[in-house]
Design an enzyme around this catalytic site. Structure first.
Site, mmCIF file in Angstrom:
data_model
loop_
_atom_site.group_PDB
_atom_site.id
_atom_site.type_symbol
_atom_site.label_atom_id
_atom_site.label_comp_id
_atom_site.label_asym_id
_atom_site.label_seq_id
_atom_site.Cartn_x
_atom_site.Cartn_y
_atom_site.Cartn_z
ATOM 1 N N ALA A 227 42.417 78.994 37.510
ATOM 2 C CA ALA A 227 43.575 78.397 36.847
ATOM 3 C C ALA A 227 43.544 78.546 35.332
ATOM 4 C CB ALA A 227 43.678 76.914 37.211
ATOM 5 N N THR B 234 47.917 72.271 41.258
ATOM 6 C CA THR B 234 47.453 73.619 40.936
ATOM 7 C C THR B 234 46.597 74.243 42.036
ATOM 8 O OG1 THR B 234 45.606 72.602 39.738
ATOM 9 C CG2 THR B 234 47.527 73.277 38.446
ATOM 10 N N ASN B 235 46.359 73.538 43.133
ATOM 11 C CA ASN B 235 45.476 74.048 44.180
ATOM 12 C C ASN B 235 46.008 75.354 44.778
ATOM 13 O OD1 ASN B 235 43.477 74.190 46.197
ATOM 14 N ND2 ASN B 235 44.692 72.983 47.607
ATOM 15 N N HIS C 42 44.065 68.933 36.858
ATOM 16 C CA HIS C 42 44.779 70.206 36.929
ATOM 17 C C HIS C 42 44.642 70.988 35.617
ATOM 18 C CE1 HIS C 42 47.759 68.168 39.973
ATOM 19 N NE2 HIS C 42 46.578 68.405 40.502
ATOM 20 N N VAL D 191 24.207 79.160 36.643
ATOM 21 C CA VAL D 191 24.326 80.412 35.902
ATOM 22 C C VAL D 191 24.244 80.086 34.420
ATOM 23 C CG1 VAL D 191 25.765 82.421 35.446
ATOM 24 C CG2 VAL D 191 25.742 81.412 37.726
#
Length: 391
Positions: free
Chosen positions: A353, A364-365, A319, A47
């Protein structure tokens, strides 16, 4: 880890089956979902920018197989993560106006918070070469086995701000299976970094500055965590499992050796076999791999040397958060509202996130999946309300 938030130690929960990771793509894009008529998954697509209709984001430009295409939609959802979501917005003209104009990018919305407030869990590794009987079984796939979460207790530091990760193997390679590590980490870092653009060309990677030890309290807590880890490694029970311990120098040479290639597999297997056959060579080998022979106890006692070692070898834990953080309407540095809508641009939302104002005390998953679930529910609610108003 996910239910009792006191200080303490315990097993590290993993979202996986015995043979593979339970990723969001596997768990959400099931065979039934992929058969839906209103879903198209396009791979190997870049993109390159947004299409606008006045102040509204109306579509995206996409490069697929060398061909440029456009897709239009009522709403554009950005979910590229803490590094690439802010970079994508800035390439589209949404971000700090002065920086964008300096690169020749037309400004669509002046949002100084885009790319700022970057936070990550910083980590330092201390290696332990294990004796053969102490190694993790080959059929046990995860790397982290246990963890110790605790409070540093320093003035200005929040509770449960520190973490020591216990890994019984360090990588995929035969040599990595021999090496364990203790890794002190900051769960609640104070320093903030930034993601910025180096060029208007969207194919040029952004500049990422984590600033891991840019706050004095972060460095001080790291030093205490390092010393605590050295004390653990010096315990008789741990020493009985180890051939040697060493501070890990996290440099490009180590990264190259950790790449999954046939040459690295052969090289690491040869080194691992040599260590098992002739343990006397372990010291010289790891003296080379660590780039220098350093006595851990001496390093831990030398404030200046320890600070230098941490600053030179601190790493991140993948993260990154905070670079498109949500906030109230009066917050000039907020990028999105609590529903993920980008301020000043209609039809554009960020759901990943990057919208977290601060980093959570853990991986942070699952929190990122929770953010997506919550905002998806909000989008459905908004859609139902709009339909009710037009009925």
């Amino acid at each position: 880890m996910n239910a009792d938030f006191r200080d303490g130690y315990g097993a590290v929960p993993m979202s996986n089956w015995p043979t593979r990771r339970a990723s969001a793509s596997i768990c959400y894009l099931t065979a039934e979902v992929r058969r839906r008529d209103n879903l198209a998954v396009i791979c190997n697509a870049l993109v390159t920018g947004l299409l606008f209709n006045g102040r509204r984001a109306a579509g995206v430009r996409v490069r697929i197989g060398g061909e440029d295409k456009v897709f239009f939609a009522g709403e554009i959802i950005v979910a590229l993560g803490g590094v690439h979501s802010p970079a994508f917005l800035m390439h589209a003209g949404v971000g700090p106006a002065a920086a964008l104009r300096a690169l020749g990018i037309d400004v669509r919305a002046d949002l100084p918070g885009v790319g700022a407030n970057l936070s990550n869990h910083a980590i330092v590794f201390i290696g332990l070469l294990q004796k053969r009987r102490a190694r993790q079984a080959d059929d046990l796939r995860p790397h982290p086995m246990a963890a110790f979460r605790y409070s540093s207790g320093l003035p200005g530091a929040p509770a449960a701000d520190m973490y020591i990760n216990v890994q019984c193997k360090t990588s995929w390679s035969p040599l990595g299976h021999q090496v364990a590590n203790l890794a002190p980490s900051l769960l609640k870092p104070m320093a903030r970094g930034r993601v910025s653009l180096l060029a208007a060309d969207p194919t040029v990677p952004p500049q990422v500055e984590f600033n891991f030890t840019g706050h004095a309290l972060d460095l001080k807590r790291f030093m205490l965590g390092f010393r605590r880890s050295v004390d653990i490694l010096a315990h008789d029970a741990v020493r009985a499992l180890a051939r040697l311990t060493f501070p890990v120098k996290f440099d490009d040479r180590l990264r190259r050796l950790n790449r999954i290639t046939p040459a690295n597999r052969f090289k690491s297997a040869a080194i691992a076999a040599l260590i098992d056959a002739a343990p006397v060579f372990a010291g010289p080998i790891f003296g080379t791999l660590a780039d220098r022979r350093v006595d851990l106890a001496a390093l831990a006692q030398d404030d200046a040397a320890l600070a230098e070692h941490i600053q030179n070898n601190v790493a991140g834990t993948f993260h990154p958060v905070g670079t498109c953080r949500m906030g109230g309407a009066e917050d000039r540095d907020a990028v999105t509202d609590p529903a993920g809508r980008v301020r000043g641009v209609a039809g554009l939302r960020v759901i990943d996130a990057s919208i977290m104002p601060t980093i959570p005390r853990g991986n942070t998953n699952i929190p990122t999946i929770m953010v997506a679930e919550k905002l998806a529910a909000e989008m459905l609610r908004e859609g139902d309300s709009a339909a009710a108003r037009s009925a």
